[in-house]
Design a protein around this motif. Structure first.
Motif, short mmCIF file in Angstrom:
data_model
loop_
_atom_site.label_atom_id
_atom_site.label_comp_id
_atom_site.label_asym_id
_atom_site.label_seq_id
_atom_site.Cartn_x
_atom_site.Cartn_y
_atom_site.Cartn_z
N LYS A 1 0.83 -1.20 0.00
CA LYS A 1 0.00 0.00 0.00
C LYS A 1 0.87 1.26 0.00
CE LYS A 1 -2.54 -1.21 3.61
NZ LYS A 1 -3.59 -1.25 4.64
N PHE A 2 2.05 1.10 0.61
CA PHE A 2 2.92 2.27 0.76
C PHE A 2 3.94 2.39 -0.37
CE2 PHE A 2 1.42 1.06 4.96
CZ PHE A 2 0.84 2.25 5.36
N LEU B 1 -0.90 12.07 11.44
CA LEU B 1 -2.03 11.33 10.88
C LEU B 1 -2.16 9.93 11.48
CD1 LEU B 1 -1.74 12.15 7.06
CD2 LEU B 1 -3.16 13.26 8.76
N GLY B 2 -1.16 9.52 12.25
CA GLY B 2 -1.23 8.21 12.89
C GLY B 2 -0.18 7.22 12.44
N PHE B 3 0.70 7.66 11.54
CA PHE B 3 1.80 6.77 11.12
C PHE B 3 2.75 6.59 12.32
CE2 PHE B 3 1.91 6.28 6.38
CZ PHE B 3 0.67 6.86 6.14
N ARG C 1 -11.73 1.99 0.64
CA ARG C 1 -10.98 3.24 0.81
C ARG C 1 -11.44 4.26 -0.22
NH1 ARG C 1 -6.25 -0.12 1.08
NH2 ARG C 1 -5.47 0.76 -0.87
N ARG D 1 -8.86 15.10 4.37
CA ARG D 1 -7.92 14.14 4.97
C ARG D 1 -8.19 14.01 6.47
NH1 ARG D 1 -1.69 15.73 4.57
NH2 ARG D 1 -2.41 17.28 6.07
N GLU E 1 -6.43 9.68 1.07
CA GLU E 1 -6.41 8.23 1.34
C GLU E 1 -5.35 7.84 2.39
OE1 GLU E 1 -5.00 5.87 -1.90
OE2 GLU E 1 -6.29 4.16 -1.41
N LEU E 2 -4.34 8.72 2.57
CA LEU E 2 -3.19 8.35 3.43
C LEU E 2 -3.59 7.74 4.78
CD1 LEU E 2 -0.46 11.12 3.01
CD2 LEU E 2 -0.18 8.67 2.71
N PRO E 3 -4.46 8.42 5.57
CA PRO E 3 -4.78 7.83 6.88
C PRO E 3 -5.47 6.47 6.77
CG PRO E 3 -5.53 10.11 6.73
CD PRO E 3 -5.14 9.70 5.37
N LEU E 4 -6.17 6.26 5.64
CA LEU E 4 -6.88 4.99 5.48
C LEU E 4 -5.93 3.84 5.15
CD1 LEU E 4 -10.03 6.14 3.45
CD2 LEU E 4 -9.80 5.82 5.91
N LEU E 5 -4.72 4.18 4.70
CA LEU E 5 -3.74 3.12 4.42
C LEU E 5 -3.35 2.38 5.70
CD1 LEU E 5 -1.35 4.92 1.87
CD2 LEU E 5 -3.23 3.36 1.38
N LEU E 6 -3.61 3.03 6.83
CA LEU E 6 -3.27 2.40 8.11
C LEU E 6 -4.39 1.50 8.62
CD1 LEU E 6 -1.77 5.59 9.79
CD2 LEU E 6 -0.50 3.70 8.78
N THR E 7 -5.48 1.42 7.87
CA THR E 7 -6.62 0.58 8.28
C THR E 7 -6.62 -0.71 7.46
OG1 THR E 7 -8.14 1.44 6.61
CG2 THR E 7 -7.96 2.67 8.68
N HIS F 1 -4.70 8.30 15.12
CA HIS F 1 -5.33 7.87 13.88
C HIS F 1 -6.83 7.64 14.06
CE1 HIS F 1 -6.73 4.76 11.03
NE2 HIS F 1 -6.07 5.49 10.16
N GLU G 1 -5.07 10.74 -3.28
CA GLU G 1 -4.06 9.95 -2.55
C GLU G 1 -3.72 10.59 -1.20
OE1 GLU G 1 -1.96 8.28 -6.63
OE2 GLU G 1 -1.24 10.11 -5.67
#
Lengths: 385, 230
Positions: free
Chosen positions: A2-3, A295-297, B122, B158, B109-115, B86, B106
């Motif tokens: 994803k990253f 953002l939570g990273f 997404r 975001r 979408e960044l914070p959703l990449l952590l879900t 988050h 994109e």
């Protein structure tokens, strides 16, 4: 995965900087692989040797000769199945730059000992019949455009004067690492002339090639042969063909060590270049990393992004470098066929080159990743791009 | 009676410069009920942003407790705090802080990449968030192809895409022209009124602060207006 998009896009932010770093990485990995190939080429001469063959030369040095009369005594040693003598000729073909090894051999037993030299029977027959005939390896013939029947003059240095030869055969190697760059001719040709012009040098040979029936008895047979000539005017030093070849290589030991050091230095330099690129990159993105953390990273994810980018550049450069190695080694093969019989590209070379690229990618990211991890969000947000 | 969303209890914050301690916040205590829209005002250096950072869990108090959305965040580890941020916080920066190499879509979408959401899920969330801020037609644009107001809208998308409990905004109109600033404030008001989001906003701008239900003023690190009701 994803990253990966973010990693990929990040790597493309400064296209010129990334392209130059990838190119630098490619050149470094290629240089590393090419130097390793050259070292392998050096050692391939030893790897082409047979465990059934021994070499007896003068105990003092290879440049001193042995009496040809030793041959019958050596042949009588239990375990010895065949003996052939040989002599380094030296000499110059047209220009000293046209170097290639030339050996005066006792043709019939010598060729019998080297089944890996493939010579058409009619050419072999022609060669054996004619005193000034020579056979040459395929690579050597290709290098000078020689054909069977060509007349070639060699100017002697160790054995002075002009020496006229007729090429009667072109041999090819049965294995990849078989030497195809040598010039072989009859020992009798020089011995007859020495008897007339310099009788003191007649009946002297450079070394004896000895075929044995059991490689496990190599040490015992070598000891027996050397004992035969103990305390004589010309003591022998008998060893396996591989050890003999390695002793030649050992003469160039400092060059090889130098090459190995250079190959490591090349990788170390590109490590510094990539580390500098990654440090600049991470410094420029300090505030972005802080935003991502907001953002939570997690710090681990930020570290993964930095390592990912560094590895992406390193692996891309490494792959390009490995791809470039093939044509460069191909050119080396052509340019240096006179000196090396083979330019092997073993998998180990690629494994080492690839591993070096990955290692550089990891090491280059260590400092910026550690810094990004330690920088607090508040401090990171204060940094103005 | 609305539940308490933010509880700040006797918070002190100071920084160290070499051996000198510099107090920034002193004995701050207040509560924010769920669904409120609070403006933090005060002169430069009064501690507004520091207080906002404490609420966001991106800084830690020297003393005292901060409880947001039921979690006392002062004691959480860094990794737990990252997860907590988050899940609970949407943060809007003064200078938008979008990632320049990512499109609007994109970035949101960044914070959703952590879900664990699927790509399709997404996409649905991002489109919804960008729709709310009125940028459904700018999804493929990069930040440098957007105006300042549009960039801030993307930043707001975001901030809301994970449906956080609290939206924290640090001078969200500070870098915008008057018209764009009004649009952004309208949007924040809408998020508060329509989607019942609790919003805490730092601002210098009295017109922006007018949109808030409660204004809390800070001066030299202390709250100066009691319960803060306007």
């Amino acid at each position: 995965m994803k990253f990966f998009k973010l990693t990929f896009r990040n790597a493309g932010r400064h296209k010129l900087r990334t392209a130059l770093t990838v190119l630098g990485m490619a050149i470094a990995v290629m240089a590393f692989a090419v130097i390793r190939t050259a070292i392998e080429a050096w050692y391939s001469q030893a790897s082409a040797s047979s465990p059934n063959r021994l070499v007896a030369n003068n105990n003092v040095s290879i440049i001193f000769t042995l009496p040809i009369s030793y041959q019958s005594k050596i042949a009588a040693v239990p375990g010895v199945t065949s003996v052939a003598h040989a002599q380094w000729f030296g000499g110059v073909y047209v220009d000293p730059k046209n170097f290639f090894p030339k050996f005066a051999i006792e043709a019939e037993p010598y060729l019998a000992m080297y089944p890996e030299f493939s010579l058409p029977p009619d050419q072999k027959e022609a060669f054996l019949k004619e005193r000034n005939a020579a056979i040459v390896g395929r690579k050597l013939a290709d290098r000078f455009g020689w054909q069977v029947g060509d007349q070639v003059r060699i100017t002697g240095d160790i054995f002075p004067g002009d020496w006229d030869f007729v090429i009667r055969g072109i041999y090819t190697g049965m294995k990849d690492n078989t030497d195809e760059g040598s010039w072989l001719f009859h020992y009798q040709y020089i011995d007859e002339r020495m008897r007339q012009e310099s009788p003191g040098r007649a009946g002297q040979v450079g070394w004896f090639m000895i075929q044995i029936d059991d490689p496990t008895k190599a040490a015992e047979i070598s000891g027996t042969i050397d004992a035969l000539f103990k305390n004589s005017a010309a003591e022998t030093k008998t060893q396996t063909e591989e050890a003999f070849a390695l002793s030649f290589i050992a003469m160039s030991g400092s060059i090889i060590v130098g090459m190995q050091i250079i190959s490591v230095m090349v990788i170390a330099i590109i490590l510094l270049v990539l580390a500098n690129t990654m440090a600049m990159t991470a410094r420029e993105r300090t505030s972005e990393y802080a935003v991502l953390k907001t953002l939570g990273f997690s710090a681990g994810k930020i570290v993964a992004l930095i390592f990912g980018e560094s590895l992406f550049i390193a692996i891309l450069g490494g792959a390009l470098g490995i791809a470039l190695t093939f044509p460069i080694v191909g050119l080396m093969k052509v340019a240096m066929s006179a000196f090396f019989s083979a330019f092997p590209l073993p998998p180990l070379t690629f494994i080492l080159a690839g591993s070096s690229a990955i290692l550089v990618g990891i090491l280059a990211a260590l400092f910026p990743a550690s810094k990004a991890m330690r920088t607090s969000i508040v401090d990171g947000l204060r940094v103005i791009d | 009676m609305a539940q308490t969303m933010v509880q700040v209890n006797n918070v002190f914050k100071s920084y160290w410069r070499d051996t000198m301690e510099i107090p920034v916040l002193r004995s701050i205590s207040f509560d924010i009920p769920e669904g409120e829209f609070v403006a933090l005002m005060g002169p430069s250096g009064s501690g507004k942003t520091t207080l906002l950072n404490l609420l966001a869990g991106i800084d830690r108090p020297t003393q005292g407790n901060v409880t947001v959305a039921g979690s006392q965040i002062s004691g959480l580890s860094d990794s737990s705090l990252a997860r907590w941020r988050h899940d609970n916080i949407g943060f809007i920066f003064q200078f938008y802080n979008l990632i320049p190499v990512l499109t609007a879509f994109e970035n949101v979408e960044l914070p959703l990449l952590l879900t664990k959401l699927s790509k399709a899920e997404r996409k649905k969330q991002v489109e919804l968030a960008l729709g709310i801020v009125g940028l459904a037609d700018r999804m493929k644009h990069y930040p440098n192809q957007l105006s300042g107001g549009q960039e801030q809208r993307v930043a707001i998308a975001r901030a809301i895409v994970t449906d956080p409990n609290v939206i924290l905004a640090d001078e969200p109109t500070g870098d915008l022209d008057k018209k764009s600033a009004e649009d952004i404030m309208e949007l924040l008001s809408q998020l508060n009124a329509q989607y019942k989001k609790t919003i805490v906003m730092v601002t210098h701008d009295p017109r922006a602060a007018e949109k808030a239900h409660i204004i809390r003023r800070l001066d030299k690190g202390e709250l100066v207006n009691g319960d803060g009701a306007r």
